[in-house]
Design a protein around this motif. Structure first.
Motif, PDB file in Angstrom:
ATOM      1  N   ARG A 163      -0.572 -25.787   4.445  1.00 57.06           N
ATOM      2  CA  ARG A 163      -0.713 -24.180   5.611  1.00 57.06           C
ATOM      3  C   ARG A 163       0.802 -24.888   6.286  1.00 57.06           C
ATOM      4  O   ARG A 163       1.194 -25.725   6.942  1.00 57.06           O
ATOM      5  CB  ARG A 163      -1.564 -24.230   6.958  1.00 57.06           C
ATOM      6  CG  ARG A 163      -3.191 -24.086   5.733  1.00 57.06           C
ATOM      7  CD  ARG A 163      -4.319 -23.270   6.788  1.00 57.06           C
ATOM      8  NE  ARG A 163      -5.608 -22.909   6.178  1.00 57.06           N
ATOM      9  CZ  ARG A 163      -5.125 -22.110   5.253  1.00 57.06           C
ATOM     10  NH1 ARG A 163      -4.439 -20.657   5.544  1.00 57.06           N
ATOM     11  NH2 ARG A 163      -6.676 -21.416   4.513  1.00 57.06           N
ATOM     12  N   CYS A 164       1.253 -23.499   6.693  1.00 60.17           N
ATOM     13  CA  CYS A 164       2.578 -23.506   7.270  1.00 60.17           C
ATOM     14  C   CYS A 164       2.414 -23.748   9.026  1.00 60.17           C
ATOM     15  O   CYS A 164       1.475 -23.491   9.549  1.00 60.17           O
ATOM     16  CB  CYS A 164       3.243 -22.194   7.851  1.00 60.17           C
ATOM     17  SG  CYS A 164       4.744 -22.239   9.022  1.00 60.17           S
ATOM     18  N   SER A 165       3.171 -24.843   9.814  1.00 57.37           N
ATOM     19  CA  SER A 165       3.095 -24.858  11.125  1.00 57.37           C
ATOM     20  C   SER A 165       2.792 -24.264  12.426  1.00 57.37           C
ATOM     21  O   SER A 165       2.177 -23.987  13.169  1.00 57.37           O
ATOM     22  CB  SER A 165       4.126 -26.286  11.454  1.00 57.37           C
ATOM     23  OG  SER A 165       5.118 -25.830  11.275  1.00 57.37           O
ATOM     24  N   GLN A 166       3.635 -23.247  11.466  1.00 56.96           N
ATOM     25  CA  GLN A 166       3.487 -21.843  12.860  1.00 56.96           C
ATOM     26  C   GLN A 166       2.997 -20.905  11.697  1.00 56.96           C
ATOM     27  O   GLN A 166       2.178 -20.763  13.450  1.00 56.96           O
ATOM     28  CB  GLN A 166       5.052 -21.296  13.049  1.00 56.96           C
ATOM     29  CG  GLN A 166       5.896 -21.879  13.392  1.00 56.96           C
ATOM     30  CD  GLN A 166       5.873 -22.507  14.692  1.00 56.96           C
ATOM     31  OE1 GLN A 166       5.874 -21.350  15.846  1.00 56.96           O
ATOM     32  NE2 GLN A 166       5.742 -24.158  14.954  1.00 56.96           N
ATOM     33  N   CYS A 167       3.200 -20.170  11.759  1.00 60.14           N
ATOM     34  CA  CYS A 167       1.541 -19.017  10.851  1.00 60.14           C
ATOM     35  C   CYS A 167       0.596 -19.646   9.981  1.00 60.14           C
ATOM     36  O   CYS A 167      -0.574 -18.127   9.692  1.00 60.14           O
ATOM     37  CB  CYS A 167       2.736 -17.646   9.965  1.00 60.14           C
ATOM     38  SG  CYS A 167       2.701 -18.283   8.668  1.00 60.14           S
ATOM     39  N   HIS A 168       0.170 -20.602   9.537  1.00 64.17           N
ATOM     40  CA  HIS A 168      -0.443 -20.925   8.803  1.00 64.17           C
ATOM     41  C   HIS A 168      -1.370 -20.477   7.257  1.00 64.17           C
ATOM     42  O   HIS A 168      -2.348 -20.555   7.831  1.00 64.17           O
ATOM     43  CB  HIS A 168      -1.895 -21.098   9.609  1.00 64.17           C
ATOM     44  CG  HIS A 168      -1.692 -21.847  10.730  1.00 64.17           C
ATOM     45  ND1 HIS A 168      -1.832 -22.855  10.922  1.00 64.17           N
ATOM     46  CD2 HIS A 168      -1.366 -21.480  12.062  1.00 64.17           C
ATOM     47  CE1 HIS A 168      -1.655 -23.819  12.563  1.00 64.17           C
ATOM     48  NE2 HIS A 168      -1.313 -22.288  13.128  1.00 64.17           N
ATOM     49  N   ARG A 217      12.933 -22.461   4.331  1.00 66.18           N
ATOM     50  CA  ARG A 217      12.222 -21.385   5.318  1.00 66.18           C
ATOM     51  C   ARG A 217      10.449 -20.962   4.895  1.00 66.18           C
ATOM     52  O   ARG A 217      10.710 -21.204   4.003  1.00 66.18           O
ATOM     53  CB  ARG A 217      12.796 -19.905   6.389  1.00 66.18           C
ATOM     54  CG  ARG A 217      13.968 -20.662   6.924  1.00 66.18           C
ATOM     55  CD  ARG A 217      14.742 -18.871   7.253  1.00 66.18           C
ATOM     56  NE  ARG A 217      15.527 -19.655   8.329  1.00 66.18           N
ATOM     57  CZ  ARG A 217      15.909 -19.374   9.375  1.00 66.18           C
ATOM     58  NH1 ARG A 217      15.176 -19.495  10.230  1.00 66.18           N
ATOM     59  NH2 ARG A 217      16.586 -19.875  10.085  1.00 66.18           N
ATOM     60  N   CYS A 218       9.467 -20.833   5.995  1.00 64.49           N
ATOM     61  CA  CYS A 218       8.728 -20.525   5.840  1.00 64.49           C
ATOM     62  C   CYS A 218       8.934 -19.288   5.048  1.00 64.49           C
ATOM     63  O   CYS A 218       9.243 -17.999   5.716  1.00 64.49           O
ATOM     64  CB  CYS A 218       7.576 -20.171   6.661  1.00 64.49           C
ATOM     65  SG  CYS A 218       6.427 -19.369   6.151  1.00 64.49           S
ATOM     66  N   PRO A 219       8.125 -18.554   3.429  1.00 63.49           N
ATOM     67  CA  PRO A 219       8.375 -18.002   3.097  1.00 63.49           C
ATOM     68  C   PRO A 219       7.498 -16.363   3.874  1.00 63.49           C
ATOM     69  O   PRO A 219       8.049 -14.733   4.247  1.00 63.49           O
ATOM     70  CB  PRO A 219       8.336 -17.066   2.052  1.00 63.49           C
ATOM     71  CG  PRO A 219       7.115 -18.563   1.515  1.00 63.49           C
ATOM     72  CD  PRO A 219       7.563 -19.403   2.413  1.00 63.49           C
ATOM     73  N   TYR A 220       7.041 -16.393   4.498  1.00 71.11           N
ATOM     74  CA  TYR A 220       5.952 -15.697   5.927  1.00 71.11           C
ATOM     75  C   TYR A 220       5.909 -15.225   6.917  1.00 71.11           C
ATOM     76  O   TYR A 220       6.983 -14.263   7.127  1.00 71.11           O
ATOM     77  CB  TYR A 220       4.498 -15.796   5.287  1.00 71.11           C
ATOM     78  CG  TYR A 220       4.061 -16.196   4.195  1.00 71.11           C
ATOM     79  CD1 TYR A 220       3.896 -15.182   3.754  1.00 71.11           C
ATOM     80  CD2 TYR A 220       3.730 -17.583   3.731  1.00 71.11           C
ATOM     81  CE1 TYR A 220       2.780 -15.593   1.980  1.00 71.11           C
ATOM     82  CE2 TYR A 220       3.186 -17.440   2.408  1.00 71.11           C
ATOM     83  CZ  TYR A 220       2.944 -16.202   1.413  1.00 71.11           C
ATOM     84  OH  TYR A 220       2.741 -16.812   0.355  1.00 71.11           O
ATOM     85  N   CYS A 221       6.379 -16.306   7.828  1.00 72.20           N
ATOM     86  CA  CYS A 221       6.629 -16.386   8.993  1.00 72.20           C
ATOM     87  C   CYS A 221       8.659 -16.754   9.890  1.00 72.20           C
ATOM     88  O   CYS A 221       9.027 -16.071  10.653  1.00 72.20           O
ATOM     89  CB  CYS A 221       5.695 -16.824   9.827  1.00 72.20           C
ATOM     90  SG  CYS A 221       6.735 -18.642   9.940  1.00 72.20           S
ATOM     91  N   ASN A 222       9.284 -16.853   8.425  1.00 70.39           N
ATOM     92  CA  ASN A 222      10.679 -16.970   8.511  1.00 70.39           C
ATOM     93  C   ASN A 222      10.693 -18.750   9.202  1.00 70.39           C
ATOM     94  O   ASN A 222      12.007 -18.690   9.857  1.00 70.39           O
ATOM     95  CB  ASN A 222      11.384 -16.028   9.349  1.00 70.39           C
ATOM     96  CG  ASN A 222      12.497 -15.885   8.456  1.00 70.39           C
ATOM     97  OD1 ASN A 222      13.007 -16.559   7.162  1.00 70.39           O
ATOM     98  ND2 ASN A 222      13.490 -15.498   9.257  1.00 70.39           N
TER      99      ASN A 222
HETATM  100 ZN    ZN Z   1       5.143 -19.162   8.278  1.00 71.37          ZN
END
Ligand code: ZN
Length: 271
Positions: A64-69, A39-44
């Motif tokens: 960058r993460c596709s959700q929270c960038h 999972r993304c460590p920032y937005c899960n």
């Molecule tokens: Zn994220």
């Protein structure tokens, strides 16, 4: 070898590198390397399959993460590219010999240790102690003749010689670093080199035997000295004990595996 085989070797290296990223991030935390999915460590946000393709996803997502960038660490593509690169060099050296598979396993272990030491200053026992055992048990595969020459009388002698060399590598590699660690502690009263470095050097000795274990310590110290001098010069502090010696040993062991014989030859030609 036809060129497309090299493409497969590089792809194989990228996939293993992607798995090593999981090991590098989870083993120091004591988490399982199999479950759960990343999972993304920032937005899960659960990482989907198309976001998990080595190098390609990092480029498509522009890091960058596709959700929270949030920024994805440069370590992920670096580990993937590095693993693919050293697998390619190994394959050029050994082709489909048993030594290719054994050293691909060895390099995977080393790359995990290099980055875990770099970021956490630890060398987990599961990799060093486990690696020493596996390296020792499988060391006969280092012989290029293995699987290619008919197994007649030579094979018994070869296996005995490899096991002896591996034992000497474990004893010399681990023993030498252990003495240095003790001396450093006596003089400086600082834990400069931990038992983790000693155990990692035992792993290297188990896979490579005593000659290349010796070369690894020599090369690793050389790289460490250069980096250390640069570090003191740039930071203005004498804090060599903060340097990740396991990282230098890992890089040196990869060089010793790939170019050990020509390096030793070149060194003695200088004398
Ligand atoms: Zn994220």
């Amino acid at each position: 070898m036809p060129w497309w085989i090299y493409v497969y070797v590089v792809l194989f290296g990228l996939v293993i590198g992607s798995f090593l990223n999981v090991c590098i991030h989870r083993i120091p935390q004591g988490q399982s390397i199999v479950r759960p999915r990343s999972r993304c460590p920032y937005c899960n946000h659960l990482i989907r399959a198309w976001e998990n393709i080595p190098l390609v996803s990092y480029a498509l997502l522009r890091g960058r993460c596709s959700q929270c960038h949030a920024r994805i660490s440069w370590v992920y593509p670096a580990v993937e590219a590095l693993t693919a690169g050293v697998f390619y060099l190994l394959f050029r050296k050994y082709e489909f010999g048993a030594a290719f598979w054994l050293n691909a396993l060895f390099f995977s272990l080393l790359i995990a240790l290099v980055f875990i030491d770099l970021f956490h200053r630890i060398l987990p026992d599961v990799l060093t102690k486990g690696g020493t055992l596996v390296g020792f048990l499988l060391v006969p595969l280092q012989s290029p003749e293995f699987f290619t020459k008919p197994a007649t009388t030579w094979i018994g002698d070869m296996i005995a010689a490899r096991y002896l060399d591996s034992l000497l590598g474990i004893a010399l590699g681990g023993g030498l670093l252990w003495v240095v660690a003790k001396l450093y502690f006596m003089i400086k009263k600082i834990e400069g080199m931990g038992l983790g470095d000693v155990k990692m050097m035992m792993t290297i000795g188990a896979f490579l035997g005593w000659r290349f274990a010796w070369l690894t310590i020599f090369l690793g110290s050389l790289v460490g000295a250069f980096v250390g001098i640069a570090f003191i010069y740039l930071s203005g502090r004498d804090r060599l004990y903060e340097l990740p010696f396991g990282t230098f040993l890992g890089v040196a062991a990869i060089a010793a595996t790939l170019w050990g014989a020509p390096l030793i030859h070149w060194y003695f030609s200088l004398l």
